[in-house]
Design a protein around this motif. Structure first.
Motif, PDB file in Angstrom:
ATOM      1  N   PRO A 121       2.235  -0.615   5.887  1.00  0.00           N
ATOM      2  CA  PRO A 121       2.432  -1.340   7.058  1.00  0.00           C
ATOM      3  C   PRO A 121       1.275  -0.697   7.992  1.00  0.00           C
ATOM      4  O   PRO A 121       0.617  -1.023   8.784  1.00  0.00           O
ATOM      5  N   ARG A 125      -1.963  -2.616   9.117  1.00  0.00           N
ATOM      6  CA  ARG A 125      -2.110  -2.952  10.436  1.00  0.00           C
ATOM      7  C   ARG A 125      -3.429  -2.701  10.966  1.00  0.00           C
ATOM      8  O   ARG A 125      -4.267  -3.305  11.714  1.00  0.00           O
ATOM      9  N   PRO A 129      -5.416  -6.147  10.741  1.00  0.00           N
ATOM     10  CA  PRO A 129      -4.530  -6.719  12.095  1.00  0.00           C
ATOM     11  C   PRO A 129      -4.378  -8.155  12.072  1.00  0.00           C
ATOM     12  O   PRO A 129      -3.426  -8.513  12.831  1.00  0.00           O
ATOM     13  N   GLN A 130      -5.238  -8.934  11.560  1.00  0.00           N
ATOM     14  CA  GLN A 130      -4.951 -10.252  11.533  1.00  0.00           C
ATOM     15  C   GLN A 130      -3.770 -10.734  10.724  1.00  0.00           C
ATOM     16  O   GLN A 130      -3.273 -12.085  10.806  1.00  0.00           O
ATOM     17  N   TYR A 131      -3.152  -9.974  10.167  1.00  0.00           N
ATOM     18  CA  TYR A 131      -1.976 -10.322   9.065  1.00  0.00           C
ATOM     19  C   TYR A 131      -0.627  -9.634  10.042  1.00  0.00           C
ATOM     20  O   TYR A 131      -0.725  -8.689  10.442  1.00  0.00           O
ATOM     21  N   HIS A 132       0.486 -10.442   9.618  1.00  0.00           N
ATOM     22  CA  HIS A 132       1.605  -9.839  10.381  1.00  0.00           C
ATOM     23  C   HIS A 132       2.626  -9.148   9.227  1.00  0.00           C
ATOM     24  O   HIS A 132       2.675  -9.469   8.087  1.00  0.00           O
ATOM     25  N   TRP A 133       2.354  -7.802   9.429  1.00  0.00           N
ATOM     26  CA  TRP A 133       3.107  -6.844   8.427  1.00  0.00           C
ATOM     27  C   TRP A 133       4.607  -6.372   8.870  1.00  0.00           C
ATOM     28  O   TRP A 133       4.579  -5.813  10.009  1.00  0.00           O
ATOM     29  N   THR A 134       5.270  -6.644   8.015  1.00  0.00           N
ATOM     30  CA  THR A 134       6.645  -6.000   8.213  1.00  0.00           C
ATOM     31  C   THR A 134       7.031  -4.675   7.768  1.00  0.00           C
ATOM     32  O   THR A 134       6.033  -4.251   6.930  1.00  0.00           O
ATOM     33  N   GLN A 137       6.621  -4.349   3.772  1.00  0.00           N
ATOM     34  CA  GLN A 137       5.593  -4.995   3.373  1.00  0.00           C
ATOM     35  C   GLN A 137       4.539  -4.238   3.061  1.00  0.00           C
ATOM     36  O   GLN A 137       3.984  -3.474   3.764  1.00  0.00           O
TER      37      GLN A 137
END
Length: 182
Positions: A121, A125, A129-134, A137
């Protein structure tokens, strides 16, 4: 009714059938026919996204993907494909607890010198950065992953095979195939 005799008949002119036809044609086999219904919108090839990536959860699939990528590069070098395989990258997200499950698969890619990167993550990120990283993940990033149109790929191989003598019957329904040994 058409009645012809061929040493080899390939049923279906999708990605697999057209690849087999081209490989046999370029190896000098002369008596080959490809028979298909000519309904590309109903075939498995038409439904394929055409994504070319190497990482899979099954090590055998990784080997198959590596061989496929090599074959596509050979076809491009031969000038058979009208569409260029241009790398645009691929991310495969997974729960970090599964990393140990994938180590053998990743080693297989590493041995073949196929580039990839494991993203956590923190670095994910920054890069994407366009993806939501938990926090749990991770992702495998393949910079060489790409996309080809499966229908164009098949058509290019059939055309190249026809130049080598292949017979292609399109919009044709097979009712019976007979083989008699004398």
């Amino acid at each position: 009714m058409i009645s012809n005799h061929y040493e080899i008949v390939i049923i279906g002119a999708g990605c697999i059938g057209s690849s087999i036809a081209f490989e046999l044609s370029r190896r000098g086999y002369q008596s080959i026919a490809v028979v298909d219904r000519g309904q590309n919108s109903q075939s498995a090839t038409a439904q394929s996204g055409g994504m070319l990536r190497v990482f899979h959860e099954n090590p055998d699939h990784i080997e198959l993907a590596l061989n496929t990528l090599n074959k596509i590069n050979q076809y491009q070098d031969l000038g058979v494909l009208s569409e260029k395989n241009i790398a645009n990258g691929n991310l495969y997200f997974f729960d970090k607890r599964r990393y140990s499950d994938y180590q053998t698969n990743l080693q297989k890619m590493e041995i073949k010198n196929y580039p990839f990167e494991i993203l956590t993550p923190a670095n994910g990120r920054k890069r994407f950065p366009q993806y939501h990283w938990t926090d749990s993940q991770w992702a495998i990033y393949e910079p060489l992953a790409s996309h080809l149109s499966p229908l164009q790929f098949s058509q290019d191989l059939i055309i190249a095979s026809q130049k080598l003598g292949l017979i292609h019957y399109s919009d044709f329904h097979v009712e019976r195939i007979c083989h008699f040994n004398k």
